[in-house]
Design a protein around this motif. Structure first.
Motif, short mmCIF file in Angstrom:
data_model
loop_
_atom_site.label_atom_id
_atom_site.label_comp_id
_atom_site.label_asym_id
_atom_site.label_seq_id
_atom_site.Cartn_x
_atom_site.Cartn_y
_atom_site.Cartn_z
N PRO A 114 2.45 5.01 -6.41
CA PRO A 114 3.37 4.57 -5.36
C PRO A 114 3.98 3.22 -5.75
O PRO A 114 3.27 2.33 -6.23
N ILE A 115 5.31 3.09 -5.58
CA ILE A 115 5.97 1.87 -6.04
C ILE A 115 5.46 0.65 -5.28
O ILE A 115 5.18 -0.40 -5.88
N ARG A 116 5.34 0.78 -3.97
CA ARG A 116 4.79 -0.29 -3.14
C ARG A 116 3.78 0.33 -2.18
O ARG A 116 3.75 1.55 -2.00
N THR A 117 3.00 -0.52 -1.51
CA THR A 117 1.96 0.01 -0.62
C THR A 117 2.55 0.81 0.53
O THR A 117 1.89 1.70 1.06
N GLU A 118 3.79 0.53 0.94
CA GLU A 118 4.39 1.32 2.02
C GLU A 118 4.69 2.76 1.60
O GLU A 118 5.02 3.60 2.44
N HIS A 119 4.57 3.04 0.31
CA HIS A 119 4.78 4.41 -0.17
C HIS A 119 3.46 5.17 -0.32
O HIS A 119 3.45 6.31 -0.79
N VAL A 133 -4.86 8.38 -8.36
CA VAL A 133 -3.79 7.63 -7.70
C VAL A 133 -4.23 6.18 -7.55
O VAL A 133 -5.42 5.88 -7.40
N ASP A 134 -3.27 5.28 -7.61
CA ASP A 134 -3.54 3.85 -7.43
C ASP A 134 -2.80 3.36 -6.19
O ASP A 134 -1.58 3.19 -6.20
N TYR A 135 -3.56 3.15 -5.10
CA TYR A 135 -2.98 2.71 -3.83
C TYR A 135 -2.92 1.19 -3.71
O TYR A 135 -2.50 0.67 -2.68
N THR A 136 -3.33 0.47 -4.74
CA THR A 136 -3.37 -0.99 -4.65
C THR A 136 -1.95 -1.56 -4.66
O THR A 136 -0.95 -0.85 -4.88
N GLU A 184 2.22 -2.02 -14.24
CA GLU A 184 0.81 -2.10 -14.63
C GLU A 184 0.09 -0.78 -14.35
O GLU A 184 -0.74 -0.33 -15.15
N LYS A 185 0.40 -0.18 -13.20
CA LYS A 185 -0.22 1.10 -12.85
C LYS A 185 0.17 2.18 -13.86
O LYS A 185 -0.68 2.96 -14.32
N ILE A 186 1.46 2.23 -14.19
CA ILE A 186 1.94 3.23 -15.16
C ILE A 186 1.27 3.02 -16.51
O ILE A 186 0.82 3.98 -17.16
N LYS A 187 1.18 1.76 -16.94
CA LYS A 187 0.57 1.45 -18.24
C LYS A 187 -0.89 1.90 -18.29
O LYS A 187 -1.35 2.45 -19.30
N VAL A 234 5.95 8.81 -10.20
CA VAL A 234 6.33 7.59 -9.50
C VAL A 234 7.03 7.98 -8.20
O VAL A 234 7.96 8.81 -8.22
N VAL A 235 6.55 7.44 -7.10
CA VAL A 235 7.14 7.81 -5.79
C VAL A 235 7.51 6.56 -5.02
O VAL A 235 6.77 5.57 -4.98
N GLY A 236 8.71 6.60 -4.41
CA GLY A 236 9.22 5.50 -3.60
C GLY A 236 9.99 6.03 -2.40
O GLY A 236 9.75 7.15 -1.94
N ASP A 237 10.94 5.26 -1.91
CA ASP A 237 11.70 5.65 -0.72
C ASP A 237 12.43 6.97 -0.92
O ASP A 237 12.35 7.87 -0.08
N LYS A 238 13.17 7.08 -2.01
CA LYS A 238 14.00 8.27 -2.26
C LYS A 238 13.12 9.51 -2.34
O LYS A 238 13.43 10.56 -1.75
N GLU A 239 12.01 9.43 -3.08
CA GLU A 239 11.12 10.59 -3.24
C GLU A 239 10.51 10.99 -1.90
O GLU A 239 10.41 12.18 -1.58
N ALA A 240 10.13 10.00 -1.09
CA ALA A 240 9.53 10.30 0.21
C ALA A 240 10.53 10.97 1.14
O ALA A 240 10.18 11.90 1.88
N GLN A 241 11.79 10.52 1.09
CA GLN A 241 12.81 11.10 1.95
C GLN A 241 13.16 12.54 1.55
O GLN A 241 13.41 13.40 2.40
#
Length: 592
Positions: A492-497, A517-520, A526-529, A541-548
């Protein structure tokens, strides 16, 4: 002269050059030189020297060897008597020992390189050092080696040298070695958190969570194939009383390789042992009732933990361990069923090895010196196996290893070749008339009489641990999708995702896709690496667009592209298909 014969001659000749160089550097009075045979990629020579060598000595020795070659000295072979040989090598302890063991009428030859170096040798060798000027060599290492491999004898310094006919071949070999180092499972295993070792249990691997997932994926694949072929799986005790091993013959033939546990009594009859093999357990399961010929063949498989004692110097990562799980199977059948059963085993081996893109060949190993049982039974068993191999591969299209069979029966060994071209002894198929006799195994034949079944011992992986070690190196730690510890890493890109990331994870796990999954609130890169370092096949990788849009963005292992707008359902379906088909390649297109 064929190329391989030439390699042997120039490598053996270079061994003499190495010995001469060492003597010139340290002085003849300070050097005892023993033996210097050619080996697969070069040669070695054993010495007693006034001090311990290290890597800093290698250039000086190599330069001295080149200097000697440029002298273009003649090589002279001379036949001598035993007395003459002893006089020539009177100051050389190890040469003297070798000569003294020779019969009085033995033909003894020595080779002179120039006038100041002589070696005890059968030859053949080059005629002049000039013939070796084009050869390429490089000192590999120096290590300790007991004289004649006997730990009670002198410790010598063994200098290993790579040697090839040309600089190009040596360069190519060094490149292959570098590739092998990068694939080394002893390095990759800990890096990828697959397994570890601890001094409290030498040669007994700890499977870490990621490695255990791969182990179980491999085991699930193996189980599925064997269920299709009519095998039934059992589990049995890891420790058994000495009486069982005495009956099987292991106590008399294999005791030194077993971990022994004293019982309450002092005599051996009350001893126990951690099992080195599963076969006696399988026989006891077979014997729990009198079988009818209609029940045969009985195919019993098991992956119990077994233990085998090894010398500490022989332990080698997952390749040589003291505790492992063998993909064992034992088939009890009639003599008439032997050919069809072994044919089916060959089909299973082809199916399993083929899934990994690995090729293999078969070799027949015959009666060893310490064989058990009647020689006529051995002759029949060997004849049966030869006929099976002749029918499958054609007469003469397989190798015969005389005297390399198990103590209870001849065997077919399956040798596999990996991505680096290395050959591995993997599966084995052993025909056994002896253990069923020892345990008085019977079945009721069609005419109502009781007959003894034949036992077939077989394994395809050989050792699950070793096979995984080979796979780590074969795939350089980047396992096929279906075998990867975690198949998908979700970022998730940010914790809100995180809420949408959880929906993605739930969908994947519901489809039995191994997902992490890394919810931190760590940085996305860093998570991707982290997941890339673990060689996860796919990173989402999931963010606003993917969630919508209920989609995912996909990073593919080994591919710098990122695919966007992939419907979640489509991605899940592709992953499920990769698992079902056991494919080697990753999907790089995700079409609805």
């Amino acid at each position: 002269m064929v190329k391989e014969e030439y390699k042997d001659i120039y490598r053996h000749s270079l061994a003499h050059i190495l010995a001469k160089a060492v003597i010139e550097i340290f002085g003849k009075e300070n050097v005892q030189y023993a033996i210097g045979p050619q080996i697969e990629d070069g040669f070695y020579y054993d010495f007693i020297l006034p001090r311990t060598l290290n890597k800093d000595d290698f250039p000086a020795i190599e330069n001295k060897m080149h200097e000697i070659l440029k002298r273009k000295e003649k090589w002279t072979c001379k036949e001598v008597s035993k007395a003459e040989a002893l006089d020539i090598f009177k100051d050389q302890k190890y040469k003297t020992e070798l000569i003294e063991e020779l019969p009085e009428d033995e033909k003894i030859t020595v080779y002179y390189t120039g006038d100041d170096y002589v070696d005890l040798c059968r030859g053949p060798h080059v005629e002049n050092s000039e013939d070796l000027l084009g050869a390429a060599f490089k000192i590999k290492s120096v290590s300790g080696a007991y004289w004649r491999g006997d730990e009670h004898r002198d410790m010598m310094q063994r200098i290993y040298v790579y040697a090839f006919p040309s600089k190009e071949e040596l360069k190519e070999h060094m490149k292959l070695l570098q590739e092998a180092m990068e694939r080394d499972h002893k390095k990759l295993g800990p890096q990828l958190d697959l397994f570890m070792f601890d001094e409290s249990a030498p040669g007994m691997p700890y499977w870490l969570p990621r490695g255990w997932k791969t182990f179980n994926a491999l085991l699930e694949f193996w189980r599925g194939i064997h269920e299709e072929h009519g095998y039934t799986e059992i589990a049995a005790p890891v420790i058994n009383n000495q009486k069982l091993w005495a009956t099987s013959g292991h106590w008399g033939h294999y005791k030194e390789n077993m971990f022994i546990i004293p019982g309450e009594k002092e005599d051996e009859s009350d001893y126990y042992a951690a099992k080195p093999m599963n076969c006696p357990n399988a026989i006891l399961v077979y014997k729990r009732s009198l079988r009818s010929y209609k029940e045969l063949p009985v195919r019993i498989n098991q992956v119990d933990v077994i233990h085998r004692k090894e010398k500490s110097g022989e332990l080698n990562g997952l390749f040589r361990v003291q505790m492992f799980r063998q993909d064992d199977a034992h088939i009890l059948c009639t003599e008439e069923q032997i050919a069809s059963e072994i044919g089916d085993i060959m089909d299973i081996a082809g199916q399993i090895y083929g899934t990994f893109g690995l090729t293999y060949k078969a070799e027949l190993s015959t009666r060893p010196d310490d064989y058990m049982g009647d020689i006529a039974v051995w002759d029949k068993a060997e004849a049966d196996l030869k006929k099976i191999l002749d029918d499958k591969y054609g007469e003469g299209n397989y190798e015969i290893n005389e005297g390399d069979g198990a103590f209870y029966g001849p065997k077919i060994d399956l040798k596999m070749r990996d991505a680096l071209g290395r050959e591995w002894q993997m599966g084995t198929i052993q025909l056994d008339f002896q253990l069923p006799l020892n345990f008085d195994c019977k079945y009721v034949a069609q005419d109502g009489s009781q007959k003894m079944p034949v036992m077939i011992h077989r394994a395809i992986f050989g050792s699950m641990e070793r096979f995984i070690g080979i796979l780590i190196e074969n795939f350089k730690g980047a396992f096929p999708f279906w075998l990867s510890p975690y198949q998908v890493g979700v970022v998730p890109i940010r914790t809100e995702h995180n809420e949408y990331a959880k929906k993605v994870v739930d969908a994947l796990r519901k489809a039995h896709i191994r997902t992490e999954v890394d919810y931190t609130d760590h940085n996305m890169k860093e998570k991707i690496k982290a997941y890339k370092n673990y060689k996860d096949p796919y990173i989402l990788v999931v963010g606003d667009k993917e969630a919508q849009e209920n989609t995912v963005s996909v990073n593919i292992r080994g591919n710098n592209r990122q695919l966007h707008d992939i419907p979640l359902d489509t991605f899940v379906a592709v992953c499920r298909k990769l698992n079902e088909e056991y494919t080697l390649e990753l999907a790089e297109e995700f079409n609805a």
